[in-house]
Design a protein around this motif. Sequence first.
Motif, PDB file in Angstrom:
ATOM      1  N   MET A 205      -0.089   2.055   6.484  1.00 36.98           N
ATOM      2  CA  MET A 205       1.082   2.489   7.233  1.00 36.98           C
ATOM      3  C   MET A 205       0.960   3.954   7.637  1.00 36.98           C
ATOM      4  SD  MET A 205       5.037   1.722   6.250  1.00 36.98           S
ATOM      5  CE  MET A 205       4.941   2.651   4.718  1.00 36.98           C
ATOM      6  N   LYS A 206       0.450   4.782   6.741  1.00 39.77           N
ATOM      7  CA  LYS A 206       0.238   6.198   7.075  1.00 39.77           C
ATOM      8  C   LYS A 206      -0.767   6.345   8.214  1.00 39.77           C
ATOM      9  CE  LYS A 206       1.284   7.877   2.424  1.00 39.77           C
ATOM     10  NZ  LYS A 206       0.721   8.514   1.198  1.00 39.77           N
ATOM     11  N   ARG A 207      -1.792   5.518   8.191  1.00 42.79           N
ATOM     12  CA  ARG A 207      -2.787   5.544   9.268  1.00 42.79           C
ATOM     13  C   ARG A 207      -2.156   5.133  10.600  1.00 42.79           C
ATOM     14  NH1 ARG A 207      -6.895   8.000  11.565  1.00 42.79           N
ATOM     15  NH2 ARG A 207      -8.248   6.574  12.746  1.00 42.79           N
ATOM     16  N   LEU A 208      -1.251   4.140  10.550  1.00 48.13           N
ATOM     17  CA  LEU A 208      -0.565   3.708  11.771  1.00 48.13           C
ATOM     18  C   LEU A 208       0.314   4.812  12.343  1.00 48.13           C
ATOM     19  CD1 LEU A 208       0.501   0.038  10.984  1.00 48.13           C
ATOM     20  CD2 LEU A 208      -1.028   0.782  12.818  1.00 48.13           C
ATOM     21  N   VAL A 209       0.945   5.584  11.473  1.00 49.91           N
ATOM     22  CA  VAL A 209       1.737   6.724  11.953  1.00 49.91           C
ATOM     23  C   VAL A 209       0.848   7.694  12.729  1.00 49.91           C
ATOM     24  CG1 VAL A 209       3.071   8.743  11.231  1.00 49.91           C
ATOM     25  CG2 VAL A 209       3.481   6.535  10.138  1.00 49.91           C
ATOM     26  N   MET A 210      -0.329   7.965  12.201  1.00 52.34           N
ATOM     27  CA  MET A 210      -1.265   8.854  12.888  1.00 52.34           C
ATOM     28  C   MET A 210      -1.691   8.270  14.227  1.00 52.34           C
ATOM     29  SD  MET A 210      -3.632   9.956   9.616  1.00 52.34           S
ATOM     30  CE  MET A 210      -4.804  10.827  10.657  1.00 52.34           C
ATOM     31  N   LEU A 211      -1.952   6.970  14.255  1.00 51.99           N
ATOM     32  CA  LEU A 211      -2.345   6.334  15.509  1.00 51.99           C
ATOM     33  C   LEU A 211      -1.214   6.379  16.521  1.00 51.99           C
ATOM     34  CD1 LEU A 211      -4.278   3.174  14.222  1.00 51.99           C
ATOM     35  CD2 LEU A 211      -5.231   5.341  15.017  1.00 51.99           C
ATOM     36  N   SER A 212       0.013   6.151  16.049  1.00 51.38           N
ATOM     37  CA  SER A 212       1.171   6.209  16.944  1.00 51.38           C
ATOM     38  C   SER A 212       1.337   7.603  17.531  1.00 51.38           C
ATOM     39  CB  SER A 212       2.440   5.806  16.178  1.00 51.38           C
ATOM     40  OG  SER A 212       3.591   6.030  16.947  1.00 51.38           O
ATOM     41  N   ASN A 213       1.200   8.616  16.694  1.00 52.65           N
ATOM     42  CA  ASN A 213       1.403   9.997  17.149  1.00 52.65           C
ATOM     43  C   ASN A 213       0.333  10.462  18.127  1.00 52.65           C
ATOM     44  OD1 ASN A 213       3.682  10.259  15.560  1.00 52.65           O
ATOM     45  ND2 ASN A 213       2.580  11.153  13.830  1.00 52.65           N
ATOM     46  N   SER A 214      -0.852   9.850  18.048  1.00 51.06           N
ATOM     47  CA  SER A 214      -1.960  10.311  18.884  1.00 51.06           C
ATOM     48  C   SER A 214      -2.267   9.389  20.059  1.00 51.06           C
ATOM     49  CB  SER A 214      -3.226  10.483  18.032  1.00 51.06           C
ATOM     50  OG  SER A 214      -3.615   9.252  17.450  1.00 51.06           O
ATOM     51  N   SER A 215      -1.543   8.275  20.193  1.00 53.38           N
ATOM     52  CA  SER A 215      -1.798   7.338  21.298  1.00 53.38           C
ATOM     53  C   SER A 215      -1.048   7.773  22.552  1.00 53.38           C
ATOM     54  CB  SER A 215      -1.374   5.923  20.894  1.00 53.38           C
ATOM     55  OG  SER A 215      -2.195   5.413  19.866  1.00 53.38           O
ATOM     56  N   ARG A 216      -1.669   7.533  23.705  1.00 58.42           N
ATOM     57  CA  ARG A 216      -1.066   7.958  24.977  1.00 58.42           C
ATOM     58  C   ARG A 216      -0.138   6.903  25.555  1.00 58.42           C
ATOM     59  NH1 ARG A 216      -6.821   9.117  27.570  1.00 58.42           N
ATOM     60  NH2 ARG A 216      -7.112   7.229  26.316  1.00 58.42           N
ATOM     61  N   ASN A 217      -0.361   5.661  25.192  1.00 59.65           N
ATOM     62  CA  ASN A 217       0.495   4.588  25.702  1.00 59.65           C
ATOM     63  C   ASN A 217       0.458   3.417  24.726  1.00 59.65           C
ATOM     64  OD1 ASN A 217      -1.908   2.951  26.418  1.00 59.65           O
ATOM     65  ND2 ASN A 217      -2.177   4.510  28.019  1.00 59.65           N
ATOM     66  N   MET A 218       1.297   2.414  24.992  1.00 58.32           N
ATOM     67  CA  MET A 218       1.411   1.287  24.062  1.00 58.32           C
ATOM     68  C   MET A 218       0.141   0.448  24.025  1.00 58.32           C
ATOM     69  SD  MET A 218       5.349  -0.005  24.533  1.00 58.32           S
ATOM     70  CE  MET A 218       4.927  -1.548  23.748  1.00 58.32           C
ATOM     71  N   SER A 219      -0.537   0.320  25.143  1.00 57.67           N
ATOM     72  CA  SER A 219      -1.756  -0.466  25.178  1.00 57.67           C
ATOM     73  C   SER A 219      -2.819   0.146  24.267  1.00 57.67           C
ATOM     74  CB  SER A 219      -2.280  -0.556  26.619  1.00 57.67           C
ATOM     75  OG  SER A 219      -3.496  -1.279  26.655  1.00 57.67           O
TER      76      SER A 219
END
Length: 339
Positions: A134-148
């Motif tokens: 879940m912590k890793r997903l937070v990092m991915l969410s914060n660094s992603s440019r779009n939903m895809s």
Amino acid sequence: MRKLIILFVALAAVTSCDLKRENFNSSKKHFTHEVLLGYTPVKDQGHSSLCWAYAMLATIETEHIQMGDSVNLSVDYIARYQLGEQARFHFLSKGYDRMTLRGTAPLLLRLIEEYGIMPYDSYNAHNINYQSMMKRLVMLSNSSRNMSELKNRAERLFDDRIGALPKKVYMLGAEYTPLEFAHSVCMRGEYLAMTSFTHHSFGEAFVLEVPDNYSNELYYNVPIDVMMKRIERSLRAGHPVCWEGDTSETGFDFKRGVAELTKQRPYTQNERQIEFENHHTTDDHCMVLIGIAHDENGKRYYIAKNSWGTGNAYNGLMYLSEEYVMMKTIAIVVKNINM
């Protein structure tokens, strides 16, 4: 089933649904079983907060065992899709919606209706650290440019940590998609969520105001005596009951395998409401009720299958006194007899 912040570790030690109670009381009560439904092996949710998924899937499993069927369902499949939703909510809200593994039993029903389900043997992993994921997903969410981009990165993470998803489910010579398999084991409207609180009218459904009901699931409100009769009637008719309630009481002893109220007081609808409004009855944990028993003195208990492993006096089962269930139940999910 609130995920508390680190500052309140001491409080979390009595409210977390992933906690193993370390009370080594050696006194073992003798129970006589009046009803004991069939059940799949007791599982161990480890340090995850997925008790709601374990309990509701166990309810479905026992329902099928009672029908002469055999089905053992995958919690990891549900966790994957629940975390995928959480990542999307977090991204779109710019972090306002915090990710959580917690939830309610009706949420499980909605997830399998939307995403399907798989058998345990088709998709399961061991020793998954879902908190780390879940912590890793937070990092991915914060660094992603779009939903895809987020979706693709999350899918790679899930494949790496949990395992790649099979495309089909094979059961007894038949081939299913996960959605087809879900609809074969749990039909829409098959279960009814119920609660009993006086701040809403009886005979109506409302969104139960507990932290883990972030998906705004509806619960049908009935008087407590009606709920207790429904629990007993369901079990005696061969239907399990998914139980959601308070495990923070000193009388809830996992190692001993018994939950009892330690204070003698009036057990009434009004007392239930007072305990709930004072936050003395909290939404901590989910289990599945699979039977009815009585002790040497004829006192009634409800038998619960827990998801904390088999390391207690009754190999993972718990015996909840009738008074405990009456006072400390937040909600139940039962077979909808009006289908």
